[in-house]
Design a protein around this motif. Structure first.
Motif, PDB file in Angstrom:
ATOM      1  N   ASN A   1      34.303  12.132 -30.928  1.00 55.89           N
ATOM      2  CA  ASN A   1      33.560  11.537 -30.054  1.00 55.89           C
ATOM      3  C   ASN A   1      32.930  12.566 -29.252  1.00 55.89           C
ATOM      4  OD1 ASN A   1      32.322   9.995 -28.181  1.00 55.89           O
ATOM      5  ND2 ASN A   1      34.506   8.690 -27.969  1.00 55.89           N
ATOM      6  N   ALA A   2      31.601  12.587 -29.571  1.00 56.69           N
ATOM      7  CA  ALA A   2      30.854  13.653 -28.629  1.00 56.69           C
ATOM      8  C   ALA A   2      30.770  13.807 -27.174  1.00 56.69           C
ATOM      9  CB  ALA A   2      29.540  13.777 -29.233  1.00 56.69           C
ATOM     10  N   GLY A   3      31.361  12.623 -26.627  1.00 62.30           N
ATOM     11  CA  GLY A   3      31.200  12.497 -25.240  1.00 62.30           C
ATOM     12  C   GLY A   3      29.678  12.018 -24.851  1.00 62.30           C
ATOM     13  N   VAL A   4      29.279  12.177 -23.535  1.00 65.09           N
ATOM     14  CA  VAL A   4      27.982  11.655 -23.042  1.00 65.09           C
ATOM     15  C   VAL A   4      27.058  13.021 -23.382  1.00 65.09           C
ATOM     16  CG1 VAL A   4      26.833  11.101 -21.055  1.00 65.09           C
ATOM     17  CG2 VAL A   4      29.180  10.268 -21.105  1.00 65.09           C
ATOM     18  N   MET A   5      25.986  12.714 -24.060  1.00 64.65           N
ATOM     19  CA  MET A   5      25.090  13.675 -24.488  1.00 64.65           C
ATOM     20  C   MET A   5      23.915  13.479 -23.720  1.00 64.65           C
ATOM     21  SD  MET A   5      26.860  15.312 -26.698  1.00 64.65           S
ATOM     22  CE  MET A   5      25.955  16.261 -27.163  1.00 64.65           C
ATOM     23  N   GLN A   6      23.412  14.499 -22.996  1.00 61.56           N
ATOM     24  CA  GLN A   6      22.092  14.535 -22.220  1.00 61.56           C
ATOM     25  C   GLN A   6      21.213  15.649 -22.983  1.00 61.56           C
ATOM     26  OE1 GLN A   6      24.072  14.400 -17.935  1.00 61.56           O
ATOM     27  NE2 GLN A   6      21.807  14.070 -17.859  1.00 61.56           N
ATOM     28  N   ASN A   7      20.011  15.145 -22.810  1.00 63.58           N
ATOM     29  CA  ASN A   7      19.085  16.304 -23.533  1.00 63.58           C
ATOM     30  C   ASN A   7      17.689  16.027 -22.869  1.00 63.58           C
ATOM     31  OD1 ASN A   7      17.244  14.755 -25.697  1.00 63.58           O
ATOM     32  ND2 ASN A   7      19.395  14.121 -25.938  1.00 63.58           N
ATOM     33  N   PRO A   8      16.885  17.047 -22.845  1.00 61.17           N
ATOM     34  CA  PRO A   8      17.509  18.531 -23.066  1.00 61.17           C
ATOM     35  C   PRO A   8      18.216  18.961 -21.969  1.00 61.17           C
ATOM     36  CG  PRO A   8      15.078  18.418 -22.039  1.00 61.17           C
ATOM     37  CD  PRO A   8      15.502  16.812 -22.332  1.00 61.17           C
ATOM     38  N   ARG A   9      18.792  20.163 -22.086  1.00 62.37           N
ATOM     39  CA  ARG A   9      19.793  20.858 -21.244  1.00 62.37           C
ATOM     40  C   ARG A   9      18.631  21.321 -19.940  1.00 62.37           C
ATOM     41  NH1 ARG A   9      24.872  22.353 -21.829  1.00 62.37           N
ATOM     42  NH2 ARG A   9      24.746  23.092 -19.751  1.00 62.37           N
ATOM     43  N   HIS A  10      17.598  22.047 -20.362  1.00 62.96           N
ATOM     44  CA  HIS A  10      16.772  22.464 -19.288  1.00 62.96           C
ATOM     45  C   HIS A  10      15.386  21.897 -19.746  1.00 62.96           C
ATOM     46  CE1 HIS A  10      19.762  25.611 -17.934  1.00 62.96           C
ATOM     47  NE2 HIS A  10      20.037  25.476 -19.155  1.00 62.96           N
ATOM     48  N   LEU A  11      14.510  21.598 -18.460  1.00 59.37           N
ATOM     49  CA  LEU A  11      13.199  21.331 -18.929  1.00 59.37           C
ATOM     50  C   LEU A  11      12.217  21.520 -17.919  1.00 59.37           C
ATOM     51  CD1 LEU A  11      11.397  19.233 -20.345  1.00 59.37           C
ATOM     52  CD2 LEU A  11      12.057  17.209 -18.723  1.00 59.37           C
ATOM     53  N   VAL A  12      11.234  22.133 -18.335  1.00 56.22           N
ATOM     54  CA  VAL A  12      10.413  22.825 -17.430  1.00 56.22           C
ATOM     55  C   VAL A  12       8.822  21.971 -17.427  1.00 56.22           C
ATOM     56  CG1 VAL A  12       8.966  24.770 -16.559  1.00 56.22           C
ATOM     57  CG2 VAL A  12      11.266  25.133 -17.459  1.00 56.22           C
ATOM     58  N   ARG A  13       8.415  21.558 -16.347  1.00 55.00           N
ATOM     59  CA  ARG A  13       7.438  20.699 -16.409  1.00 55.00           C
ATOM     60  C   ARG A  13       6.129  20.985 -15.332  1.00 55.00           C
ATOM     61  NH1 ARG A  13       7.872  19.733 -20.688  1.00 55.00           N
ATOM     62  NH2 ARG A  13       8.296  17.451 -21.575  1.00 55.00           N
ATOM     63  N   ARG A  14       4.911  21.183 -15.587  1.00 47.62           N
ATOM     64  CA  ARG A  14       3.942  21.546 -14.449  1.00 47.62           C
ATOM     65  C   ARG A  14       3.743  20.149 -13.646  1.00 47.62           C
ATOM     66  NH1 ARG A  14       1.863  26.405 -15.551  1.00 47.62           N
ATOM     67  NH2 ARG A  14       1.768  27.118 -17.819  1.00 47.62           N
ATOM     68  N   ARG A  15       3.323  20.439 -12.414  1.00 50.09           N
ATOM     69  CA  ARG A  15       2.943  19.509 -11.530  1.00 50.09           C
ATOM     70  C   ARG A  15       2.126  18.580 -12.151  1.00 50.09           C
ATOM     71  NH1 ARG A  15       1.173  22.479  -6.172  1.00 50.09           N
ATOM     72  NH2 ARG A  15       0.550  23.808  -7.785  1.00 50.09           N
ATOM     73  N   GLY A  16       2.159  17.149 -12.011  1.00 51.02           N
ATOM     74  CA  GLY A  16       1.536  16.087 -12.424  1.00 51.02           C
ATOM     75  C   GLY A  16       1.864  15.808 -14.017  1.00 51.02           C
ATOM     76  N   THR A 105      32.442   9.000 -17.387  1.00 52.84           N
ATOM     77  CA  THR A 105      32.604  10.314 -17.842  1.00 52.84           C
ATOM     78  C   THR A 105      31.082  10.826 -18.005  1.00 52.84           C
ATOM     79  OG1 THR A 105      34.020   9.624 -19.838  1.00 52.84           O
ATOM     80  CG2 THR A 105      32.571  11.441 -20.456  1.00 52.84           C
ATOM     81  N   PHE A 106      31.002  12.229 -17.353  1.00 57.04           N
ATOM     82  CA  PHE A 106      29.690  12.722 -17.144  1.00 57.04           C
ATOM     83  C   PHE A 106      29.298  13.349 -18.327  1.00 57.04           C
ATOM     84  CE2 PHE A 106      28.318  12.095 -12.826  1.00 57.04           C
ATOM     85  CZ  PHE A 106      29.724  11.643 -12.279  1.00 57.04           C
ATOM     86  N   GLY A 107      27.811  13.611 -18.327  1.00 57.89           N
ATOM     87  CA  GLY A 107      27.107  14.375 -19.471  1.00 57.89           C
ATOM     88  C   GLY A 107      26.988  15.814 -18.687  1.00 57.89           C
ATOM     89  N   SER A 108      26.502  16.824 -19.399  1.00 58.58           N
ATOM     90  CA  SER A 108      26.316  18.055 -18.944  1.00 58.58           C
ATOM     91  C   SER A 108      25.179  18.199 -18.005  1.00 58.58           C
ATOM     92  CB  SER A 108      26.108  19.110 -19.739  1.00 58.58           C
ATOM     93  OG  SER A 108      27.435  19.099 -20.848  1.00 58.58           O
ATOM     94  N   GLY A 109      24.275  17.404 -18.232  1.00 60.33           N
ATOM     95  CA  GLY A 109      23.205  17.395 -16.948  1.00 60.33           C
ATOM     96  C   GLY A 109      21.963  17.816 -17.477  1.00 60.33           C
ATOM     97  N   THR A 110      20.706  17.547 -17.031  1.00 58.12           N
ATOM     98  CA  THR A 110      19.585  18.096 -17.513  1.00 58.12           C
ATOM     99  C   THR A 110      18.921  18.823 -16.254  1.00 58.12           C
ATOM    100  OG1 THR A 110      19.104  16.521 -19.156  1.00 58.12           O
ATOM    101  CG2 THR A 110      17.109  17.775 -18.056  1.00 58.12           C
ATOM    102  N   ARG A 111      18.466  20.082 -16.103  1.00 57.71           N
ATOM    103  CA  ARG A 111      18.317  20.790 -15.253  1.00 57.71           C
ATOM    104  C   ARG A 111      16.344  20.783 -15.300  1.00 57.71           C
ATOM    105  NH1 ARG A 111      20.774  23.145 -11.435  1.00 57.71           N
ATOM    106  NH2 ARG A 111      22.688  23.091 -12.653  1.00 57.71           N
ATOM    107  N   LEU A 112      15.997  19.979 -14.504  1.00 54.05           N
ATOM    108  CA  LEU A 112      14.517  19.824 -14.271  1.00 54.05           C
ATOM    109  C   LEU A 112      13.987  20.893 -13.258  1.00 54.05           C
ATOM    110  CD1 LEU A 112      11.671  18.366 -14.996  1.00 54.05           C
ATOM    111  CD2 LEU A 112      12.334  16.819 -13.220  1.00 54.05           C
ATOM    112  N   THR A 113      12.935  21.818 -14.009  1.00 57.35           N
ATOM    113  CA  THR A 113      12.336  22.489 -12.888  1.00 57.35           C
ATOM    114  C   THR A 113      10.617  22.350 -13.211  1.00 57.35           C
ATOM    115  OG1 THR A 113      13.834  24.344 -13.508  1.00 57.35           O
ATOM    116  CG2 THR A 113      11.625  24.821 -12.398  1.00 57.35           C
ATOM    117  N   VAL A 114      10.134  22.106 -12.024  1.00 55.46           N
ATOM    118  CA  VAL A 114       8.771  21.816 -11.980  1.00 55.46           C
ATOM    119  C   VAL A 114       8.011  22.956 -11.279  1.00 55.46           C
ATOM    120  CG1 VAL A 114       6.947  20.048 -11.142  1.00 55.46           C
ATOM    121  CG2 VAL A 114       9.059  19.182 -11.433  1.00 55.46           C
ATOM    122  N   VAL A 115       6.839  23.353 -11.861  1.00 54.56           N
ATOM    123  CA  VAL A 115       6.239  24.817 -11.712  1.00 54.56           C
ATOM    124  C   VAL A 115       5.035  24.376 -11.205  1.00 54.56           C
ATOM    125  CG1 VAL A 115       7.853  26.271 -12.972  1.00 54.56           C
ATOM    126  CG2 VAL A 115       5.510  25.258 -13.913  1.00 54.56           C
TER     127      VAL A 115
END
Lengths: 115, 108
Positions: A1-16, A105-115
């Motif tokens: 059982n893989a647990g709660v899966m979140q993807n992507p782990r890191h996400l970078v997006r430009r404003r808009g 049960t929590f996933g590992s999270g997605t860290r969103l960075t907006v540049v």
């Protein structure tokens, strides 16, 4: 059982741009919750979903944010026209029961960075 | 309004010393409280619930309704206890309210 899966782990997006965050609950779990953690703050509830239903979206910003949990496939948290203030860690949790916190049960999270 | 307060953002103790992570809450009904832990590079996981009155990894937490507190305690800290700890309150309707978290560091 893989647990709660979140993807992507890191996400970078430009404003808009749009951000799509995915969450696959644990096998057998039909309840999904999304939480957001801004820098230096605790996790804050956003939305609670069951398959094909939004049960409680009281923590969702009124604009640009939406969530779904289709019959097939992962739950999606969608942020349109991202702004710098959307930069945060987004956590998904699932549970087999409809009692908050019990059986989460929590996933590992997605860290969103907006540049 | 329901609120969870963890007054210490950082807590540092020596190995073998007692640990107490503070948590205070405000809630009008009968509270259901939890402690979650996040070890380095791992996901958030449930440590213990007040209703089960259990001891996990040597940690205990007692609900004190008079003081509206749910402090997490361990008599003898170990290095592997270093982590982020979050106190959480079941707000009802399947929602948790989290405190800001306390980063616990155990010094050798």
């Amino acid at each position: 059982n893989a647990g709660v899966m979140q993807n992507p782990r890191h996400l970078v997006r430009r404003r808009g741009q749009e951000a799509r965050l995915r969450c696959s609950p644990m096998k057998g779990h039909s309840h999904v919750y999304w939480y957001r953690q801004l820098p230096e703050e605790g996790l804050k509830f956003m939305v609670y979903l069951q398959k094909e239903n939004i049960i409680d979206e009281s923590g969702m910003p009124k604009e640009r944010f939406s969530a779904e949990f289709p019959k097939e496939g992962p739950s999606i948290l969608r942020i349109q026209q991202v702004v710098r203030g959307d930069s945060a860690a987004y956590f998904c949790a699932s549970s087999p029961l409809d009692r908050g916190g019990y059986g989460y049960t929590f996933g590992s999270g997605t860290r969103l960075t907006v540049v | 309004a329901q609120r969870v307060t963890q007054p210490e953002k950082l807590l540092s103790v020596f190995k073998g010393a007692p640990v107490e992570l503070k948590c205070n809450y405000s809630y009008s009904g009968s509270p259901e409280l939890f402690w979650y832990v996040q070890y380095s590079r791992q996901r958030l996981q449930l440590l213990l619930r007040h209703i089960s009155r259990e001891s996990i990894k040597g940690f205990t937490a007692d609900l004190n309704k008079g003081e509206t507190s749910f402090h997490l305690k361990k008599p003898f800290a170990q290095e592997e206890d270093s982590a982020m700890y979050y106190c959480a309150l079941n707000q009802g309707a399947q929602k948790l309210v989290f405190g800001q978290g306390t980063r616990l560091t155990i010094n050798p």
